[in-house]
Structure formats: C-alpha cells, structure tokens
Motif scaffolding. Structure first.
Motif, PDB file in Angstrom:
ATOM      1  N   ALA A 109       0.474   2.133  26.333  1.00 37.40           N
ATOM      2  CA  ALA A 109       1.290   2.039  27.559  1.00 37.40           C
ATOM      3  C   ALA A 109       1.970   3.377  27.819  1.00 37.40           C
ATOM      4  O   ALA A 109       2.140   3.797  28.968  1.00 37.40           O
ATOM      5  CB  ALA A 109       2.328   0.936  27.425  1.00 37.40           C
ATOM      6  N   ASP A 111       1.519   7.329  27.408  1.00 36.79           N
ATOM      7  CA  ASP A 111       0.411   8.249  27.150  1.00 36.79           C
ATOM      8  C   ASP A 111       0.668   9.563  27.880  1.00 36.79           C
ATOM      9  O   ASP A 111       0.655   9.615  29.121  1.00 36.79           O
ATOM     10  CB  ASP A 111      -0.902   7.618  27.640  1.00 36.79           C
ATOM     11  CG  ASP A 111      -2.129   8.378  27.143  1.00 36.79           C
ATOM     12  OD1 ASP A 111      -2.035   9.604  26.970  1.00 36.79           O
ATOM     13  OD2 ASP A 111      -3.177   7.740  26.946  1.00 36.79           O
ATOM     14  N   THR A 118      -0.527  11.526  37.205  1.00 35.60           N
ATOM     15  CA  THR A 118       0.798  11.848  37.777  1.00 35.60           C
ATOM     16  C   THR A 118       0.651  12.884  38.886  1.00 35.60           C
ATOM     17  O   THR A 118       1.357  12.833  39.889  1.00 35.60           O
ATOM     18  CB  THR A 118       1.818  12.324  36.715  1.00 35.60           C
ATOM     19  OG1 THR A 118       1.217  13.282  35.876  1.00 35.60           O
ATOM     20  CG2 THR A 118       2.337  11.193  35.890  1.00 35.60           C
ATOM     21  N   ASP A 167       1.372  15.665  30.459  1.00 34.60           N
ATOM     22  CA  ASP A 167       2.619  15.576  31.223  1.00 34.60           C
ATOM     23  C   ASP A 167       3.667  14.974  30.290  1.00 34.60           C
ATOM     24  O   ASP A 167       3.560  13.808  29.905  1.00 34.60           O
ATOM     25  CB  ASP A 167       2.382  14.673  32.448  1.00 34.60           C
ATOM     26  CG  ASP A 167       3.667  14.363  33.203  1.00 34.60           C
ATOM     27  OD1 ASP A 167       4.749  14.805  32.766  1.00 34.60           O
ATOM     28  OD2 ASP A 167       3.585  13.646  34.219  1.00 34.60           O
ATOM     29  N   GLY A 169       6.782  14.506  30.979  1.00 34.26           N
ATOM     30  CA  GLY A 169       7.928  14.043  31.789  1.00 34.26           C
ATOM     31  C   GLY A 169       8.562  12.752  31.295  1.00 34.26           C
ATOM     32  O   GLY A 169       9.721  12.489  31.593  1.00 34.26           O
ATOM     33  N   GLY A 170       7.829  11.965  30.544  1.00 31.75           N
ATOM     34  CA  GLY A 170       8.383  10.691  30.061  1.00 31.75           C
ATOM     35  C   GLY A 170       9.106  10.803  28.734  1.00 31.75           C
ATOM     36  O   GLY A 170       9.642   9.806  28.237  1.00 31.75           O
ATOM     37  N   SER A 233      14.723   3.472  32.577  1.00 29.55           N
ATOM     38  CA  SER A 233      13.515   3.866  33.319  1.00 29.55           C
ATOM     39  C   SER A 233      13.149   2.711  34.212  1.00 29.55           C
ATOM     40  O   SER A 233      13.494   1.573  33.929  1.00 29.55           O
ATOM     41  CB  SER A 233      12.338   4.079  32.369  1.00 29.55           C
ATOM     42  OG  SER A 233      12.257   5.398  31.952  1.00 29.55           O
ATOM     43  N   HIS A 250       6.721   5.925  40.017  1.00 30.62           N
ATOM     44  CA  HIS A 250       6.242   7.171  39.410  1.00 30.62           C
ATOM     45  C   HIS A 250       5.795   6.923  37.967  1.00 30.62           C
ATOM     46  O   HIS A 250       5.207   7.794  37.343  1.00 30.62           O
ATOM     47  CB  HIS A 250       7.334   8.237  39.459  1.00 30.62           C
ATOM     48  CG  HIS A 250       8.522   7.938  38.591  1.00 30.62           C
ATOM     49  ND1 HIS A 250       9.263   6.791  38.713  1.00 30.62           N
ATOM     50  CD2 HIS A 250       9.082   8.621  37.566  1.00 30.62           C
ATOM     51  CE1 HIS A 250      10.233   6.796  37.816  1.00 30.62           C
ATOM     52  NE2 HIS A 250      10.138   7.897  37.107  1.00 30.62           N
ATOM     53  N   ILE A 251       6.098   5.731  37.446  1.00 34.55           N
ATOM     54  CA  ILE A 251       5.592   5.370  36.108  1.00 34.55           C
ATOM     55  C   ILE A 251       4.259   4.647  36.299  1.00 34.55           C
ATOM     56  O   ILE A 251       4.157   3.709  37.090  1.00 34.55           O
ATOM     57  CB  ILE A 251       6.605   4.480  35.371  1.00 34.55           C
ATOM     58  CG1 ILE A 251       7.894   5.276  35.158  1.00 34.55           C
ATOM     59  CG2 ILE A 251       6.026   4.010  34.034  1.00 34.55           C
ATOM     60  CD1 ILE A 251       9.037   4.467  34.644  1.00 34.55           C
ATOM     61  N   ILE A 252       3.246   5.133  35.585  1.00 32.51           N
ATOM     62  CA  ILE A 252       1.874   4.705  35.854  1.00 32.51           C
ATOM     63  C   ILE A 252       1.304   3.953  34.661  1.00 32.51           C
ATOM     64  O   ILE A 252       1.514   4.362  33.507  1.00 32.51           O
ATOM     65  CB  ILE A 252       1.008   5.945  36.166  1.00 32.51           C
ATOM     66  CG1 ILE A 252       1.578   6.660  37.403  1.00 32.51           C
ATOM     67  CG2 ILE A 252      -0.448   5.579  36.386  1.00 32.51           C
ATOM     68  CD1 ILE A 252       1.141   8.094  37.529  1.00 32.51           C
ATOM     69  N   ASP A 277      13.831   7.485  25.358  1.00 29.12           N
ATOM     70  CA  ASP A 277      13.120   7.988  26.536  1.00 29.12           C
ATOM     71  C   ASP A 277      11.674   7.460  26.557  1.00 29.12           C
ATOM     72  O   ASP A 277      11.214   6.877  27.549  1.00 29.12           O
ATOM     73  CB  ASP A 277      13.136   9.522  26.500  1.00 29.12           C
ATOM     74  CG  ASP A 277      12.718  10.143  27.815  1.00 29.12           C
ATOM     75  OD1 ASP A 277      12.467   9.395  28.768  1.00 29.12           O
ATOM     76  OD2 ASP A 277      12.633  11.386  27.893  1.00 29.12           O
ATOM     77  N   THR A 281      10.011   4.347  29.131  1.00 32.26           N
ATOM     78  CA  THR A 281       8.822   4.555  29.974  1.00 32.26           C
ATOM     79  C   THR A 281       7.723   3.562  29.573  1.00 32.26           C
ATOM     80  O   THR A 281       7.123   2.904  30.430  1.00 32.26           O
ATOM     81  CB  THR A 281       8.324   6.006  29.829  1.00 32.26           C
ATOM     82  OG1 THR A 281       9.415   6.887  30.097  1.00 32.26           O
ATOM     83  CG2 THR A 281       7.193   6.310  30.803  1.00 32.26           C
TER      84      THR A 281
HETATM   85  P1  AMP Z   1      10.884   8.444  32.694  1.00 31.56           P
HETATM   86  O1  AMP Z   1      11.804   8.750  33.817  1.00 31.56           O
HETATM   87  O2  AMP Z   1      11.363   8.913  31.356  1.00 31.56           O
HETATM   88  O3  AMP Z   1      10.445   7.019  32.647  1.00 31.56           O
HETATM   89  O4  AMP Z   1       9.580   9.340  32.909  1.00 31.56           O
HETATM   90  C1  AMP Z   1       8.802   9.209  34.047  1.00 31.56           C
HETATM   91  C2  AMP Z   1       7.790  10.305  34.017  1.00 31.56           C
HETATM   92  O5  AMP Z   1       6.910  10.117  32.902  1.00 31.56           O
HETATM   93  C3  AMP Z   1       6.893  10.327  35.230  1.00 31.56           C
HETATM   94  O6  AMP Z   1       7.463  11.083  36.268  1.00 31.56           O
HETATM   95  C4  AMP Z   1       5.632  10.972  34.674  1.00 31.56           C
HETATM   96  O7  AMP Z   1       5.818  12.368  34.624  1.00 31.56           O
HETATM   97  C5  AMP Z   1       5.592  10.451  33.241  1.00 31.56           C
HETATM   98  N1  AMP Z   1       4.815   9.199  33.088  1.00 31.56           N
HETATM   99  C6  AMP Z   1       4.454   8.288  34.037  1.00 31.56           C
HETATM  100  N2  AMP Z   1       3.784   7.262  33.501  1.00 31.56           N
HETATM  101  C7  AMP Z   1       3.717   7.509  32.161  1.00 31.56           C
HETATM  102  C8  AMP Z   1       3.112   6.823  31.059  1.00 31.56           C
HETATM  103  N3  AMP Z   1       2.499   5.651  31.203  1.00 31.56           N
HETATM  104  N4  AMP Z   1       3.217   7.392  29.828  1.00 31.56           N
HETATM  105  C9  AMP Z   1       3.852   8.588  29.659  1.00 31.56           C
HETATM  106  N5  AMP Z   1       4.427   9.280  30.654  1.00 31.56           N
HETATM  107  C10 AMP Z   1       4.371   8.752  31.891  1.00 31.56           C
END
Ligand code: AMP
Ligand code: MG
Length: 306
Positions: A109, A111, A118, A167, A169-170, A233, A250-252, A277, A281
C-alpha cells in the motif's frame, strides 16, 4: 569588607541562571514550512542552533527532492533500468531501506516507486482533468518497490525497471522531523516540538505543562502530547474533483493506479515521525482504496508502529 567583596563576586553566578524562554523558528523547505519550537536559556544560541538544523533540512532536500532535477534521488532515477549499482549517501540509503520496510509491512500500500503515477496525477490536478485509464495503466506497470534493490556492501542501489521514478513525498518530511528533533536534543534542548508541515515530532513537554497542544489539519480535535510523533494523511487534504463529484486524492493506490476516493483522514501516533508519516499514507490507501465501503471522515490509529 572582604566578605562583602566575596558576596558581590559570587552573587551574579547565583542569580545568573536565565529562565527558559520559548523560542520559535520557521523555514520553508520540501514544499512546506518547517517549524521548530523549543525552550532555551540562551535565545541567541537557540537561533544559531536553529540555523544549523535548517541547513541539515536543506541538505536532506537536495538529496530527496523529486522536484530538483539535480537531486541525488533524481540522479539515481536517471540510472533506472541500466543494470548499474549506484553508491548513495547515508540518508538516501536509510530512507530507501525504511521505505521498503513499510512497503513490505503494508503489503505494497506504501510504495515510493509510485513516481510515474504521482507525476501523472499532479499534471491532472494542474489541468483539472482526469488522466485516461490507459496512461494510468502504463504508469502503474512501472510501480513495484521490489525492483528497488539495496546492497548493504558499499551502500549501493539498483533500480531494475526502466522508467522507474521514486517519490519520497509520503515519508521524507517525517524522516526530516525526526532528524530535527534529535539534532536539537543532541544540543541539549529537552522541551522540543518539530512541525514539518504536519509531520510532528515531540520531545519533553513544555515547562510546567502536561504536553504540547497539537491541532492537525482536517481534524477538529486537539491533542496534548509529548515524547511521540503524530501525523495526519488523507483524501480530504489534496485532491482532484471529477465532473461526477468524486474526489481523487493525491494519495494513490499503487495496485490500481487511481487516487484514493474515500473521504478518510488517518491519524497515526507513534514513537518516530518517519513511521507515523509512512503509516498514515499507507493506511489512507488501505482504508480508502479499492472497492471497500466508505468509512467516516476520521479514522484514528494510535499505536507504537515502528
Ligand atoms: P502524505 O501527505 O505523507 O500522505 O504523502 C502524500 C504524498 O506521498 C503524495 O503527494 C505522493 O507524493 C506520495 N504518495 C502518494 N501515494 C503514495 C503511496 N501509495 N505510497 C507512497 N507514497 C505515496
Ligand atoms: Mg506520509
């Protein structure tokens, strides 16, 4: 007379101990604002230390940013599919090792190889237009954390899929929040609060209080906390609204390639901000993705996840 002299010489020492002052510093980085709040006897020294900590955050950004073309992360991604093993910095190694751990534990979930998706969804939000499903399918085919190979010997990384894009970002803000907290604690500060754009790491409570009062974006509640980390998140925080009113977060979901649609905010409280964090996510995908029924607006997870 001599006694008085001794008293006047010693008196400043007796009364010198400065009271603790609340010091607060902020710094824009990683697309957000980092805030340090801590109690110090010497506010000038506190400012010097804050500058040091923010310089460390700048270094982390130069390593982990997927926006900076010359970041260490992007230079690594440029080698994807080449069959080369690339030696990386300690920070990049550590965050990739942690990311893989959270990917395994969340059964994919979470990754960080989510990059191609993204980018597609970022562009879609910019254009305010849903991406077409063939492009989502093609991008999702490049996502697989198991193709990130880590070699402990020489701290090397090989990205095995051509077109793979990482990426962080999460997880990067949580990682940075922990580093700020430990940096300040190493410099002798005990009552510390670090807010890395909502990823919060806490040391001891402020003097004479039970904890730091924390309010998280998207939640009505406030918490009094110390010696822990907390983050939120969720799909309600950043999204693309389709013409039928569905909101794609934005979470995929790495398996489907689609943004999570359930209006769920996940709050995770743990010992370390990096874990909070990543899990916030990951759990946003787990509780909000696929064809699962909708949950309430707020889903609270409080634990000691590592
Ligand atoms: P957060 O605000 O910590 O939940 O992070 C959101 C960011 O994580 C998004 O803007 C993406 O850059 C990245 N992201 C989105 N989906 C995933 C996922 N399934 N696994 C890891 N990183 C993700
Ligand atoms: Mg996160």
């Amino acid at each position: 007379m001599r006694l008085w002299l001794v008293f006047f010489l010693l008196a400043p020492g007796v009364f010198w101990a400065q009271p603790l002052q609340r010091c607060s510093f902020s710094h824009g980085q990683m697309g957000t604002v980092f805030r340090l709040v801590f109690y110090a006897r010497d506010s000038l020294q506190a400012a010097v230390d804050a500058v040091d900590i923010f310089a460390r955050v700048d270094t982390l950004n130069a390593v982990m940013s997927d926006y900076l073309p010359e970041s260490e992360l992007n230079r690594l991604c440029a080698t994807a599919g080449s069959g080369k093993k690339i030696a990386v910095s300690k920070d990049l190694w550590r965050i990739l090792a942690l990311s893989k751990k959270y990917s395994r534990r969340s059964r994919g979930a979470f990754d960080v190889s989510i990059g191609p998706l993204t980018r597609l969804w970022r562009r879609a939000r910019h254009l305010e237009e849903l991406p077409d499903s063939s492009r989502i399918h093609a991008a999702a085919a490049l996502v697989d954390y198991r193709k990130i190979k880590l070699y402990r010997w020489g701290r090397c990384v090989a990205l095995q899929t051509t077109g793979m894009q990482l990426d962080l970002g999460g997880i990067a803000q949580g990682y940075a929040a922990d580093i700020c907290l430990h940096g300040l604690q190493r410099r002798g500060y005990r009552s510390v609060m670090v807010d890395a754009g909502g990823d919060i790491a806490l040391g001891d409570a402020p003097p004479l209080s039970a904890g730091w009062q924390i309010a998280l974006e998207g939640l009505p509640d406030t918490f009094f906390l110390k010696k822990c980390a907390i983050t939120a998140s969720g799909a309600t925080l950043r999204y693309l609204e389709a013409p039928d009113g569905t909101r794609y977060s934005h979470i995929i979901d790495p398996r489907s390639g689609w943004g999570v649609t359930s209006p769920v905010v996940v709050v995770v409280k743990t010992r370390r901000a990096v874990a909070a964090d990543a899990w916030a996510t990951a759990l946003s995908v787990t509780v909000g993705g696929g064809r699962r029924p909708r949950f309430g607006r707020v889903w609270l997870s409080v634990g000691n996840a590592q």
